[in-house]
Design a protein around this motif. Structure first.
Motif, short mmCIF file in Angstrom:
data_model
loop_
_atom_site.label_atom_id
_atom_site.label_comp_id
_atom_site.label_asym_id
_atom_site.label_seq_id
_atom_site.Cartn_x
_atom_site.Cartn_y
_atom_site.Cartn_z
N THR A 105 0.91 -1.04 0.05
CA THR A 105 -0.04 -0.17 0.45
C THR A 105 0.36 1.16 0.19
O THR A 105 1.84 1.22 1.13
CB THR A 105 -0.76 0.19 1.56
N ILE B 111 1.83 5.22 -0.16
CA ILE B 111 1.61 6.94 -0.04
C ILE B 111 2.37 7.73 -0.16
O ILE B 111 3.32 7.35 -0.16
CB ILE B 111 0.43 6.85 1.88
N GLU C 46 -1.39 4.62 -3.57
CA GLU C 46 -3.25 4.28 -3.56
C GLU C 46 -3.57 5.57 -3.27
O GLU C 46 -4.75 6.10 -3.53
CB GLU C 46 -2.71 3.64 -1.66
N LYS C 47 -2.51 6.74 -3.03
CA LYS C 47 -3.16 8.06 -2.19
C LYS C 47 -1.77 8.82 -2.79
O LYS C 47 -1.14 8.81 -2.23
CB LYS C 47 -3.31 7.88 -1.24
N THR D 69 -1.19 12.33 -1.09
CA THR D 69 -2.36 12.95 -0.64
C THR D 69 -1.09 14.28 -0.26
O THR D 69 -0.53 15.09 0.52
CB THR D 69 -1.66 12.30 1.17
N TYR E 26 -3.03 6.90 6.79
CA TYR E 26 -3.18 5.36 5.86
C TYR E 26 -3.15 4.28 5.87
O TYR E 26 -2.88 2.99 5.90
CB TYR E 26 -2.78 5.65 4.62
#
Length: 465
Positions: free
Chosen positions: A63, A65, A124-125, A127, A235
């Motif tokens: 994952t 970020i 995934e993102k 931010t 996250y």
């Protein structure tokens, strides 16, 4: 077995994620979007991409970020104190006659466009700091409740001495414990300790900022470091596996992230493995906007280079070793990439089964602390191996490119424009007539138009450069 150099332990370690189910949390410190991202920064983001791809190669499920800093990063960071100077976004708005929000949007969009051009794995993102102000305020409140903050005229600060009294060590990634007040910048005499840092900065009374928010302590904006602790934990949890950044972040930003997170949660380590990429030099020296050599992707493209040539250039150096950018070195990387594309196309259309021996050798290289130069050497050995059928080579290259990310699978011969086809036909006739002078002249003409000629046993092949 994947081994990586952990900046926290200062040694190579076998990678073993915190969870036993192959899930891996990764966070990469992204750009401050007040200007175009430089080729030095892109090296770090390419490292994050390679780590992500190597983990997937090894069967892990990452994952990923990445933050985008659009507030709170002050210009004093260049002089050694990230709590001083002017907010980079505020400075950029005055430079460009826009709002800070417009500056962040423009350069943030440009960054994400460049991210695609370099074929980097999308997180995934992404931010953005300004979208997580509530989380940052909550984290500062937790630190306040734990007795790790104090207030001075310009903001709320983290108390490193109190943090150490609570049982933690501050500055494990760097030599911050040896910093002397005023060693590089004038010491803020209100701070209790030279190592203390801002969690929340108050807006200057004499001016109205574009980016400011209400807080329990007054109107202001978050310090630079708090965003990464808040957003990564949101996250990835209070403890996660991998944190990536440039080696310049080892001195203050990353130690401060660790202190904030561990001070709030009481859990250590905040992150199990820390990876830091080495600086990119330019012409053997430092890179900087004041030096006029802080090149960006637009500079690369304006000189006719593909961003993937820059990606290949990054792969030629180990991530922990300085890499020297010159236009000559980029030209060499572009030529090598073009040669790789040409070989790939010449392998034909058939795709067989990947060669296990070469796949294993490539895997051994990337698992040896991400040794991409060694991995590239395996690629070129494969292409020279006369005992491997073309369709097997092609399948092996496609497998390997899942890590290299050079888009080999998209390479194919395109129909030639009529002007080019006519020149090729004229050159073929000159070769039949053994008119070598005319043949060479036509080759040069094709080259000036962006086409490379390859004369082989099966005839002449034309490649777009």
């Amino acid at each position: 077995m994947l081994t990586i150099y952990n900046s926290l332990s200062k040694k190579e370690e076998e990678f073993r994620p915190i969870q036993s189910n192959k899930k891996v949390g990764i966070y990469t410190c992204g750009p401050t979007v007040y200007d175009y991202v430089t080729v030095g920064n892109w090296r770090t983001y390419t490292l994050g991409d390679i780590v992500n791809r190597v983990l997937i190669w090894n069967g892990f499920e990452p994952t990923y970020i990445m933050n985008i800093t659009d507030v709170g990063h002050l210009t004093g960071d260049n002089e050694g104190d990230a709590d001083t100077g002017v907010d980079r976004m505020e400075k950029a708005k005055k430079r460009e006659g826009k709002t800070a929000w417009d500056v962040a949007r423009f350069y943030g969009d440009d960054f994400q466009a460049g991210y695609v051009k370099l074929n980097l794995t999308k997180p995934e993102k992404f931010t953005k700091a300004t979208e997580y102000i509530a989380e940052q305020i909550d984290l500062v409140e937790k630190l306040e409740q734990n007795g790790l903050t104090y207030k001075i005229n310009d903001g709320i600060y983290f108390d490193t001495a109190a943090y150490e009294k609570s049982g933690f060590t501050y500055g494990e990634l760097s030599n911050l414990k040896d910093i002397k007040a005023g060693a590089r910048v004038e010491f803020n005499k209100e701070k209790r300790n030279a190592r203390d840092f801002a969690l929340w900065k108050f807006s200057p009374k004499e001016e109205k900022r574009d980016m400011e928010w209400d807080s329990p302590w007054g109107v202001g904006f978050p310090g630079w470091h708090i965003e990464c602790s808040a957003m990564s934990m949101k996250y990835l949890g209070q403890q996660f596996d991998l944190h990536i950044g440039g080696e310049d972040l080892k001195s203050t930003h990353h130690p401060n992230e660790i202190a904030q997170a561990q001070g709030a949660t009481g859990k250590a380590p905040f992150v199990k493995y820390w990876l830091h990429g080495a600086f990119l030099q330019v012409d053997g020296g430092k890179m900087g906007k004041s030096l006029g050599n802080a090149y960006n992707l637009h500079d690369i493209e304006s000189k006719g280079y593909s961003p993937l040539a820059l990606r290949y250039f990054y792969l030629t150096g180990h991530y922990r070793s300085p890499l020297n950018f010159t236009w000559e070195s980029l030209d060499a990387a572009a030529s090598a990439l073009h040669k790789l594309y040409r070989h790939y196309i010449e392998l034909g259309e058939d795709i067989g089964e990947a060669d296990k021996g070469y796949i294993d050798r490539f895997g051994k290289a990337i698992n040896n602390d991400l040794n991409m130069p060694q991995a590239l050497a395996v690629v070129w050995e494969l292409l020279k191996d006369m005992d491997i059928p073309d369709e097997v080579k092609k399948a092996t290259l496609l497998g390997i490119d899942k890590v290299l990310g050079l888009e080999l699978g998209k390479q194919k011969n395109e129909p030639l424009p009529q002007e080019i086809a006519n020149l090729v036909s004229a050159r073929d006739q000159a070769r039949k007539d053994k008119n070598w002078l005319e043949s060479d002249r036509l080759r040069d003409s094709l080259s000036s138009l962006g086409y490379e000629v390859s004369d082989g046993d099966t005839g002449t092949t034309i490649f777009k450069k």
